[in-house]
Design a protein around this motif. Structure first.
Motif, short mmCIF file in Angstrom:
data_model
loop_
_atom_site.label_atom_id
_atom_site.label_comp_id
_atom_site.label_asym_id
_atom_site.label_seq_id
_atom_site.Cartn_x
_atom_site.Cartn_y
_atom_site.Cartn_z
N ILE A 1 0.70 -1.25 -0.01
CA ILE A 1 -0.07 -0.03 -0.04
C ILE A 1 1.04 1.19 0.13
CG2 ILE A 1 -1.65 1.36 1.44
CD1 ILE A 1 -2.87 -1.24 -0.08
N PHE B 1 2.56 1.59 -3.24
CA PHE B 1 1.67 2.17 -4.31
C PHE B 1 1.65 3.83 -4.27
CE2 PHE B 1 -2.57 4.00 -5.51
CZ PHE B 1 -2.90 3.27 -6.54
N TYR B 2 1.19 4.23 -3.26
CA TYR B 2 0.91 5.85 -2.89
C TYR B 2 2.08 6.60 -3.04
CZ TYR B 2 -3.97 5.24 -2.03
OH TYR B 2 -5.27 5.16 -2.14
N ALA C 1 2.60 6.63 -6.94
CA ALA C 1 1.71 7.19 -7.67
C ALA C 1 2.14 8.98 -7.37
CB ALA C 1 0.33 7.29 -7.24
N GLU C 2 2.70 9.13 -6.33
CA GLU C 2 3.07 10.56 -5.89
C GLU C 2 4.36 10.79 -6.48
OE1 GLU C 2 1.69 12.34 -3.68
OE2 GLU C 2 3.22 14.03 -3.82
N ALA D 1 5.56 9.64 -9.42
CA ALA D 1 5.29 9.77 -10.86
C ALA D 1 5.13 11.07 -11.41
CB ALA D 1 4.26 9.12 -11.20
N LYS D 2 4.67 12.06 -10.55
CA LYS D 2 4.61 13.47 -10.94
C LYS D 2 5.85 14.16 -11.32
CE LYS D 2 1.06 14.87 -7.69
NZ LYS D 2 1.03 15.18 -6.17
N LYS E 1 5.17 8.31 -16.52
CA LYS E 1 4.32 8.15 -15.68
C LYS E 1 3.35 6.92 -15.94
CE LYS E 1 1.43 11.80 -14.64
NZ LYS E 1 1.35 13.33 -14.26
N VAL E 2 3.21 6.22 -17.15
CA VAL E 2 2.47 5.45 -17.40
C VAL E 2 3.11 4.03 -16.97
CG1 VAL E 2 1.65 3.78 -19.26
CG2 VAL E 2 1.10 6.26 -19.33
N VAL F 1 5.30 3.95 -14.36
CA VAL F 1 5.17 3.94 -12.81
C VAL F 1 3.64 3.65 -12.52
CG1 VAL F 1 5.09 5.34 -10.97
CG2 VAL F 1 6.96 5.62 -12.65
N ALA F 2 2.82 3.97 -13.00
CA ALA F 2 1.34 3.80 -12.94
C ALA F 2 1.24 2.12 -12.78
CB ALA F 2 0.33 4.29 -13.56
N ALA F 3 1.70 1.43 -13.90
CA ALA F 3 1.59 0.09 -13.86
C ALA F 3 2.34 -0.67 -12.76
CB ALA F 3 2.36 -0.35 -15.39
N ALA G 1 2.59 0.55 -9.97
CA ALA G 1 2.02 0.86 -8.87
C ALA G 1 0.62 -0.06 -8.53
CB ALA G 1 1.38 2.21 -8.59
N ALA G 2 0.19 -0.34 -9.84
CA ALA G 2 -0.93 -1.35 -9.94
C ALA G 2 -0.46 -2.65 -9.56
CB ALA G 2 -1.77 -1.20 -11.41
N PHE H 1 -6.45 7.17 -13.00
CA PHE H 1 -5.36 6.43 -12.00
C PHE H 1 -4.92 7.68 -11.28
CE2 PHE H 1 -1.23 5.69 -10.68
CZ PHE H 1 -1.48 4.28 -10.36
N TYR H 2 -4.17 8.54 -11.86
CA TYR H 2 -3.42 9.69 -11.15
C TYR H 2 -4.44 10.53 -10.32
CZ TYR H 2 0.82 8.03 -12.70
OH TYR H 2 1.92 7.33 -12.76
N ALA I 1 -5.85 0.66 -9.46
CA ALA I 1 -5.38 -0.53 -10.15
C ALA I 1 -6.28 -1.02 -11.00
CB ALA I 1 -4.92 -1.34 -9.15
N MET J 1 -5.71 0.74 -14.42
CA MET J 1 -4.71 0.31 -15.19
C MET J 1 -4.71 -1.01 -15.93
SD MET J 1 -2.64 2.78 -15.30
CE MET J 1 -1.34 1.89 -16.08
#
Lengths: 232, 232
Positions: free
Chosen positions: A38, A41-42, A45-46, A48-49, A57-58, A60-62, A64-65, B41-42, B65, B68
Motif C-alpha cells: 500500500i 503504491f501511494y 503514484a506521488e 510519478a509526478k 508516468k504510465v 510507474v502507474a503500471a 503501482a497497479a 488513475f492519477y 489499479a 490500469m
C-alpha cells in the motif's frame, strides 16, 4: 559472519521448513508485506509526478497497479488465517511511513533508484525468510516478491542518465547508500517492535549471527544492484 | 429529440453494426479511453489523500489499479491496430486534464461522488457507441467500462454521510450538477477536435439529433445515479 553462512543464505542446500504455517510471526510477516504494498503504491503514484514524460508516468502507474495485485494476494492469505488486514497492518504503518518520509526523492531519477533498490532489498530480506517457511506460506511471500519486467524500464532510464553525467552518477551513488542505511534501520525497528516477527527471523536465519549474515547479504546484493544501475 | 429515440439508445432493438472495425475513429476512441484510464488513475491516487481512513485509501488504490488493467487492454487493442498508444493519446490529454482540473474535489466525499458520477457518465456515452461498433471493437469498449464492485463502496460511503447532514447533501447535489456540466463540455470539445471521432459518434447515434438524444440520455442516467447516492 564466519566461513559457513547460515543455511537460509546458502542456495546450494535444500531449504528445510523450520517455521510451521501456524507460527504467530507469519501473520506479522503477511501484514508488514501488505502495508509495504500500500505504501509503495501511494509513493509511486506521488513520485510519478516527477516523470518528465507521459511514458514514464504510465510505467510507474503500471508498477503501482502491480503492488495492489500483491496486496490482494496478502489480503486473501490473511483472511484465510481469520485475520483482518487493517488490524494486522496497523503496527507497521509507522516504520514504513518513516522509511518513505526519510527517503523522499527530489528527482525522477532518485525515485527510479529508490524503486529498484528498495524492491531489491525487500526481496533479499523476505526471500531468506521464505526459504524457512512452510511451503504454502513461502509461496505467498515469493509470489508477492516476484520481480516484474518493470525493473528493466528503471535500469534503462538510470543507466542512460548516469552514462552522460558524472555528477548525476555521484549524487545517485550517495542516494543509494542512504536508501540502504534507512532500509536496514527500519527493518531492525520493525523486528524490535514485534516479538513474533523477531522470533520468526531468528528461526529462519538460525540465530543472531544469522541475522547479521542476512544484513551482510543484503549489503552485498545492494552493491551488485548499484553496479547494474551503472552506479557505485 | 422526437418520440422515437435513435436505435443506439433503444435497448429493445438488436444492435446493428454501423461502424466497421477499420473506421479511423476507432483508434481515437481507444486512445481517448486509454488516456481516460491514466488520468483517472492519477486523480484517484491523489484524491485518496483526502480519505479519513486507511480502509478508504486501500479501496481507492484498488479502484486505481483496476483503471490500469483497463489501460493495458486498450494498449493491446491499439497495438493490434499497429498504433502506438502514446502518440494516439496525445490529442486527448488537454481535454481530459481540463476536466479534472475544473473538477478538483476538495473533500473525500466530493472525490467519491466524482468517481461514481464520472464513471457513470463515461459508461453512458461509450456504451451507446459500443452498440454500433463491430463486435470485436465493441467488446474492448464494454470490457474497459465494466462496472466493478468498487462502486458499492462509494454508494455506501456517500449515502451514510448525506443521510445525517442536510448541508452536505445540498453541497454534493450542486457538485454533481457541476460534474455533469463539465463532463458534457469536455466531451463536446473532444468531438469537435477530432473529425474521425465526430464522424464515429454521428454514425453511432444516427445524426445530430441522435447526438442530442445521447446527451439527454446521459442527463437522465445522471439524475438516477444521483438518487442512488441519496442526492438530488
Amino acid at each position: 559472519m564466519g566461513a559457513n553462512p547460515p543455511a537460509a543464505l546458502d542456495d546450494s542446500t535444500e531449504s528445510t521448513v523450520r517455521i510451521p504455517a501456524d507460527h504467530p510471526g507469519v501473520t506479522d510477516l503477511f501484514a508488514v508485506l501488505a502495508y509495504g504494498e500500500i505504501s509503495a503504491f501511494y509513493r509511486l503514484a506521488e513520485e510519478a509526478k516527477l516523470s518528465p514524460s507521459l511514458r514514464g508516468k504510465v510505467s510507474v502507474a503500471a508498477m503501482a497497479a502491480a503492488e495492489m495485485g500483491h496486496f490482494e494476494t496478502l489480503n486473501r492469505a490473511l483472511a484465510d488465517r481469520g485475520v483482518e488486514v487493517f488490524d494486522a497492518m496497523a503496527p507497521f504503518v509507522r516504520a514504513l511511513d518513516a522509511y518513505h518520509n526519510s527517503t523522499d526523492p527530489s528527482t525522477w531519477l532518485e525515485s527510479m533508484v529508490k524503486f529498484y533498490v528498495g524492491d531489491g532489498l525487500a526481496a533479499d530480506f523476505y526471500t531468506v525468510l521464505a526459504s524457512a517457511l512452510a511451503p504454502e506460506v513461502g509461496a505467498v511471500v515469493r509470489d508477492v516478491l516476484a520481480e516484474t519486467d518493470h525493473s528493466q524500464f528503471v535500469v534503462e532510464e538510470v543507466r542512460r542518465a548516469v552514462a552522460t553525467s558524472r555528477s548525476e552518477r555521484d549524487r545517485l551513488t550517495l542516494w543509494g547508500r542512504r536508501l540502504l542505511g534507512e532500509a536496514i534501520t527500519q527493518a531492525q525497528w520493525v523486528m524490535a517492535q514485534r516479538d513474533e516477527l523477531t522470533e520468526l527471523v531468528l528461526v529462519a536465519t538460525g540465530d543472531l549471527n544469522g541475522v547479521a549474515a542476512l544484513f551482510e547479504h543484503m549489503q552485498t546484493s545492494h552493491a551488485e544492484r548499484m553496479r547494474v544501475l551503472g552506479l557505485g
